[in-house]
Design an enzyme around this catalytic site. Structure first.
Site, PDB file in Angstrom:
ATOM      1  N   ILE A  12     -98.503 -19.945 -37.529  1.00  0.00           N
ATOM      2  CA  ILE A  12     -99.744 -19.214 -37.238  1.00  0.00           C
ATOM      3  C   ILE A  12    -100.868 -19.725 -38.136  1.00  0.00           C
ATOM      4  N   ASP A  59     -97.070 -22.554 -54.804  1.00  0.00           N
ATOM      5  CA  ASP A  59     -96.286 -21.365 -54.488  1.00  0.00           C
ATOM      6  C   ASP A  59     -97.132 -20.120 -54.774  1.00  0.00           C
ATOM      7  N   ILE A  60     -97.175 -19.177 -53.837  1.00  0.00           N
ATOM      8  CA  ILE A  60     -97.963 -17.955 -54.096  1.00  0.00           C
ATOM      9  C   ILE A  60     -97.342 -17.104 -55.210  1.00  0.00           C
ATOM     10  N   PHE A  79    -100.859 -15.623 -45.073  1.00  0.00           N
ATOM     11  CA  PHE A  79     -99.788 -15.876 -44.093  1.00  0.00           C
ATOM     12  C   PHE A  79     -98.478 -16.228 -44.787  1.00  0.00           C
ATOM     13  N   ALA A  80     -98.560 -16.715 -46.048  1.00  0.00           N
ATOM     14  CA  ALA A  80     -97.368 -17.286 -46.688  1.00  0.00           C
ATOM     15  C   ALA A  80     -96.239 -16.269 -46.723  1.00  0.00           C
ATOM     16  N   THR A 124     -96.459  -7.450 -39.731  1.00  0.00           N
ATOM     17  CA  THR A 124     -95.733  -7.592 -38.467  1.00  0.00           C
ATOM     18  C   THR A 124     -95.411  -6.226 -37.861  1.00  0.00           C
ATOM     19  N   ASP A 125     -95.283  -6.190 -36.546  1.00  0.00           N
ATOM     20  CA  ASP A 125     -94.872  -4.927 -35.897  1.00  0.00           C
ATOM     21  C   ASP A 125     -93.420  -4.580 -36.231  1.00  0.00           C
ATOM     22  N   GLU A 126     -92.689  -5.515 -36.845  1.00  0.00           N
ATOM     23  CA  GLU A 126     -91.281  -5.236 -37.165  1.00  0.00           C
ATOM     24  C   GLU A 126     -91.148  -4.182 -38.263  1.00  0.00           C
ATOM     25  N   TYR A 148     -86.005  -9.104 -43.656  1.00  0.00           N
ATOM     26  CA  TYR A 148     -87.347  -9.653 -43.392  1.00  0.00           C
ATOM     27  C   TYR A 148     -88.364  -8.527 -43.258  1.00  0.00           C
ATOM     28  N   LYS A 152     -91.549  -7.470 -45.668  1.00  0.00           N
ATOM     29  CA  LYS A 152     -92.935  -7.441 -45.190  1.00  0.00           C
ATOM     30  C   LYS A 152     -93.540  -6.045 -45.396  1.00  0.00           C
ATOM     31  N   PRO A 203     -78.930 -20.162 -26.376  1.00  0.00           N
ATOM     32  CA  PRO A 203     -78.071 -19.067 -26.851  1.00  0.00           C
ATOM     33  C   PRO A 203     -78.779 -17.714 -26.936  1.00  0.00           C
ATOM     34  N   LEU A 204     -78.534 -16.859 -25.938  1.00  0.00           N
ATOM     35  CA  LEU A 204     -79.151 -15.524 -25.929  1.00  0.00           C
ATOM     36  C   LEU A 204     -78.264 -14.538 -26.688  1.00  0.00           C
ATOM     37  N   ASP A 270     -74.151 -10.970 -30.925  1.00  0.00           N
ATOM     38  CA  ASP A 270     -75.489 -10.483 -31.265  1.00  0.00           C
ATOM     39  C   ASP A 270     -75.824 -10.681 -32.750  1.00  0.00           C
TER      40      ASP A 270
HETATM   41  P1  NAD Z   1     -93.882 -19.858 -40.675  1.00  0.00           P
HETATM   42  O1  NAD Z   1     -92.508 -19.634 -41.206  1.00  0.00           O
HETATM   43  O2  NAD Z   1     -94.088 -20.779 -39.532  1.00  0.00           O
HETATM   44  O3  NAD Z   1     -94.844 -20.359 -41.859  1.00  0.00           O
HETATM   45  C1  NAD Z   1     -94.808 -19.826 -43.147  1.00  0.00           C
HETATM   46  C2  NAD Z   1     -95.620 -20.760 -44.058  1.00  0.00           C
HETATM   47  O4  NAD Z   1     -95.635 -20.188 -45.374  1.00  0.00           O
HETATM   48  C3  NAD Z   1     -95.009 -22.159 -44.186  1.00  0.00           C
HETATM   49  O5  NAD Z   1     -96.034 -23.128 -44.104  1.00  0.00           O
HETATM   50  C4  NAD Z   1     -94.388 -22.153 -45.578  1.00  0.00           C
HETATM   51  O6  NAD Z   1     -94.345 -23.438 -46.178  1.00  0.00           O
HETATM   52  C5  NAD Z   1     -95.315 -21.210 -46.320  1.00  0.00           C
HETATM   53  N1  NAD Z   1     -94.672 -20.542 -47.474  1.00  0.00           N
HETATM   54  C6  NAD Z   1     -93.458 -19.934 -47.503  1.00  0.00           C
HETATM   55  N2  NAD Z   1     -93.215 -19.470 -48.750  1.00  0.00           N
HETATM   56  C7  NAD Z   1     -94.305 -19.780 -49.509  1.00  0.00           C
HETATM   57  C8  NAD Z   1     -94.657 -19.550 -50.857  1.00  0.00           C
HETATM   58  N3  NAD Z   1     -93.823 -18.913 -51.692  1.00  0.00           N
HETATM   59  N4  NAD Z   1     -95.855 -19.989 -51.302  1.00  0.00           N
HETATM   60  C9  NAD Z   1     -96.712 -20.658 -50.456  1.00  0.00           C
HETATM   61  N5  NAD Z   1     -96.424 -20.923 -49.178  1.00  0.00           N
HETATM   62  C10 NAD Z   1     -95.228 -20.475 -48.702  1.00  0.00           C
HETATM   63  O7  NAD Z   1     -94.443 -18.395 -40.354  1.00  0.00           O
HETATM   64  P2  NAD Z   1     -95.431 -17.881 -39.212  1.00  0.00           P
HETATM   65  O8  NAD Z   1     -94.652 -17.574 -38.009  1.00  0.00           O
HETATM   66  O9  NAD Z   1     -96.594 -18.787 -39.145  1.00  0.00           O
HETATM   67  O10 NAD Z   1     -95.889 -16.489 -39.842  1.00  0.00           O
HETATM   68  C11 NAD Z   1     -97.040 -16.409 -40.675  1.00  0.00           C
HETATM   69  C12 NAD Z   1     -97.237 -14.972 -41.104  1.00  0.00           C
HETATM   70  O11 NAD Z   1     -97.390 -14.138 -39.953  1.00  0.00           O
HETATM   71  C13 NAD Z   1     -96.067 -14.390 -41.886  1.00  0.00           C
HETATM   72  O12 NAD Z   1     -96.584 -13.582 -42.921  1.00  0.00           O
HETATM   73  C14 NAD Z   1     -95.309 -13.550 -40.867  1.00  0.00           C
HETATM   74  O13 NAD Z   1     -94.627 -12.496 -41.489  1.00  0.00           O
HETATM   75  C15 NAD Z   1     -96.459 -13.056 -40.010  1.00  0.00           C
HETATM   76  N6  NAD Z   1     -96.111 -12.747 -38.603  1.00  0.00           N
HETATM   77  C16 NAD Z   1     -95.483 -13.683 -37.815  1.00  0.00           C
HETATM   78  C17 NAD Z   1     -95.210 -13.382 -36.479  1.00  0.00           C
HETATM   79  C18 NAD Z   1     -94.554 -14.394 -35.567  1.00  0.00           C
HETATM   80  O14 NAD Z   1     -94.216 -14.065 -34.414  1.00  0.00           O
HETATM   81  N7  NAD Z   1     -94.366 -15.643 -35.970  1.00  0.00           N
HETATM   82  C19 NAD Z   1     -95.557 -12.125 -35.973  1.00  0.00           C
HETATM   83  C20 NAD Z   1     -96.186 -11.198 -36.808  1.00  0.00           C
HETATM   84  C21 NAD Z   1     -96.457 -11.521 -38.117  1.00  0.00           C
HETATM   85  P1  TYD Z   2     -87.148 -14.507 -32.984  1.00  0.00           P
HETATM   86  O1  TYD Z   2     -87.943 -15.587 -32.332  1.00  0.00           O
HETATM   87  O2  TYD Z   2     -86.193 -14.882 -34.067  1.00  0.00           O
HETATM   88  O3  TYD Z   2     -88.204 -13.415 -33.499  1.00  0.00           O
HETATM   89  P2  TYD Z   2     -87.920 -11.908 -34.074  1.00  0.00           P
HETATM   90  O4  TYD Z   2     -86.511 -11.776 -34.462  1.00  0.00           O
HETATM   91  O5  TYD Z   2     -88.848 -11.878 -35.249  1.00  0.00           O
HETATM   92  O6  TYD Z   2     -88.321 -10.976 -32.960  1.00  0.00           O
HETATM   93  O7  TYD Z   2     -86.333 -13.730 -31.874  1.00  0.00           O
HETATM   94  C1  TYD Z   2     -86.986 -13.143 -30.764  1.00  0.00           C
HETATM   95  C2  TYD Z   2     -85.934 -12.433 -29.957  1.00  0.00           C
HETATM   96  O8  TYD Z   2     -85.038 -13.411 -29.401  1.00  0.00           O
HETATM   97  C3  TYD Z   2     -85.061 -11.486 -30.767  1.00  0.00           C
HETATM   98  O9  TYD Z   2     -84.724 -10.363 -29.968  1.00  0.00           O
HETATM   99  C4  TYD Z   2     -83.820 -12.303 -31.056  1.00  0.00           C
HETATM  100  C5  TYD Z   2     -83.683 -13.187 -29.816  1.00  0.00           C
HETATM  101  N1  TYD Z   2     -83.071 -14.511 -30.031  1.00  0.00           N
HETATM  102  C6  TYD Z   2     -82.022 -14.935 -29.207  1.00  0.00           C
HETATM  103  O10 TYD Z   2     -81.590 -14.213 -28.278  1.00  0.00           O
HETATM  104  N2  TYD Z   2     -81.473 -16.165 -29.425  1.00  0.00           N
HETATM  105  C7  TYD Z   2     -81.899 -16.980 -30.422  1.00  0.00           C
HETATM  106  O11 TYD Z   2     -81.335 -18.104 -30.597  1.00  0.00           O
HETATM  107  C8  TYD Z   2     -82.983 -16.562 -31.243  1.00  0.00           C
HETATM  108  C9  TYD Z   2     -83.497 -17.434 -32.360  1.00  0.00           C
HETATM  109  C10 TYD Z   2     -83.544 -15.315 -31.016  1.00  0.00           C
END
Ligand code: NAD
Ligand code: TYD
Length: 342
Positions: A12, A59-60, A79-80, A124-126, A148, A152, A203-204, A270
């Site tokens: 992101i 590193d943050i 975002f880190a 995150t919504d999680e 996770y 968060k 793999p679901l 699962d």
């Molecule tokens: P990502 O795993 O693709 O990227 C994370 C980045 O953070 C990487 O570039 C990594 O090198 C860097 N990083 C990790 N640890 C670090 C540290 N200690 N110091 C500095 N940099 C560090 O993650 P993403 O999917 O881009 O998610 C970005 C943010 O958005 C996260 O905070 C995540 O919780 C949040 N988020 C993600 C999603 C999603 O669907 N991907 C949804 C909601 C919220």
């Molecule tokens: P994921 O992309 O890991 O995001 P999150 O767990 O943060 O929602 O997974 C999205 C959904 O897909 C989640 O319900 C888990 C499922 N999933 C699979 O069924 N197979 C897979 O190999 C992965 C990685 C995820």
């Protein structure tokens, strides 16, 4: 505006930096990124040399690196994070370190200069946990259920405590599952697209009935710019799309967009503690940020498939490295015991 974007080399973060560079020509960006397995500096190589862009590897959790990176910055977008639920089940420690302690280090540095305008914590919504009925609103009780999401939740609660205690202008966004270009291929969408291209199994987990609210990453980025410009300090904003789909439905959309035979789909054991459903109410973001999502799932998934098709070197280099060991550990036994789709 001079932004510090932490984690800007991740999925992101990369899309956000690109969005800001093209939509906000007066803003400049400093990226601070540790370049973990999930970060790729080359994602942003187009901007190397630009006066508006600076990259710092760091590193943050390191106060010295954070002090250097934040100098001269008027706003922080954090975002880190460690971000993959499955990895958090395997190794929670790195999640607590970056997703909680890292936020504290950033906040401590931020609060030294009260002219800074916003500390945007990307959450995150999680954090709401699994939602049986209806949609989560920002006032709902948090019930994170994975290491996770618990980390968060810890990070955002700490950030909000800096608003209440020290008056730090914290804004929090809670986004739903993102998909789009540059996502590391361990997450559902890019894993299934690239496995489909390679003729590998898809793999679901469980019965494939878990539901997520899928948000195209560019829509998330426009929401974040709106949160920086219009978000109220001390306020939380849900960001989502209302495109609720089961994992099985997402899988079939990917099969169709890649022209792949359904026989590659496998139901495997699962995930532990697998949250059944996430869904967010986004009325606050619509009303207060004047934001709305623009990309329907069919369009977004087609754009995403095209990007992975056009950039094989990006994901093939990842999948041939450390990822191979990770994949074997997470999937090989489960795939041996898997079931085909009926
Ligand atoms: P990502 O795993 O693709 O990227 C994370 C980045 O953070 C990487 O570039 C990594 O090198 C860097 N990083 C990790 N640890 C670090 C540290 N200690 N110091 C500095 N940099 C560090 O993650 P993403 O999917 O881009 O998610 C970005 C943010 O958005 C996260 O905070 C995540 O919780 C949040 N988020 C993600 C999603 C999603 O669907 N991907 C949804 C909601 C919220
Ligand atoms: P994921 O992309 O890991 O995001 P999150 O767990 O943060 O929602 O997974 C999205 C959904 O897909 C989640 O319900 C888990 C499922 N999933 C699979 O069924 N197979 C897979 O190999 C992965 C990685 C995820």
């Amino acid at each position: 505006m001079n932004l510090l974007v932490t984690g800007g080399a991740g999925f992101i973060g990369t899309n956000f930096v690109k969005y800001v560079m093209s939509h906000r020509p007066n803003w400049s960006v400093t990226v601070l990124d540790k370049l973990t397995y999930a970060g790729r500096r080359e994602n942003l190589s187009d901007y190397e040399g630009s006066e508006r862009y600076r990259f710092i590897k760091g590193d943050i959790c390191d106060p010295v690196a954070v002090q250097g990176a934040m100098e001269g910055c008027s706003a922080v977008v954090n975002f880190a994070a460690e971000t993959h639920v499955d990895r958090s089940i395997d190794d929670p420690a790195s999640f607590v370190r970056t997703d909680v302690e890292g936020v504290r280090v950033l906040l401590e540095e931020f609060k030294k200069d009260d002219s800074r305008s916003v500390f945007l914590q990307i959450s995150t919504d999680e954090v709401y946990g699994s939602v049986q009925n209806g949609r989560s609103s920002e006032e709902d009780t948090l019930d994170p259920r994975s290491p996770y999401s618990a980390s968060k939740a810890g990070g955002e609660l700490l950030a909000m405590s800096y608003f209440s205690t020290f008056g730090v202008p914290v804004v929090i966004t809670r986004a739903s599952n993102n998909y789009g270009p540059h996502q590391y291929p361990e997450k559902l969408v890019p894993l299934f697209i690239t496995n489909a291209f390679e003729g590998e199994k898809l793999p679901l987990y469980g019965d494939g009935g878990n539901m997520r609210d899928w948000l195209f990453v560019t829509d998330h980025c426009s929401a974040l710019v709106a949160a920086i410009e219009k978000g109220r300090p001390g306020r939380i904003y849900n960001i989502g799309d209302g495109q609720e789909m089961t994992n099985k439905e997402v899988t079939f959309a990917i099969l169709e967009a890649t022209g792949t035979d359904p026989s590659l789909v496998r139901f495997i054991e699962d995930r532990l503690g697998h949250d059944r459903r996430y869904a967010v109410d986004i009325s606050r973001a619509r009303e207060e940020l004047n934001w709305k999502p623009d990309t329907d799932f069919q369009t977004g998934i087609a754009l995403t498939v095209d990007w992975y098709r056009d950039n094989p070197q990006w994901w093939q280099s990842i999948k041939s490295g450390e990822f191979r060991e990770y994949y074997k550990k997470m999937y090989s036994t489960r795939l041996e015991n898997s079931e085909r789709i009926q």
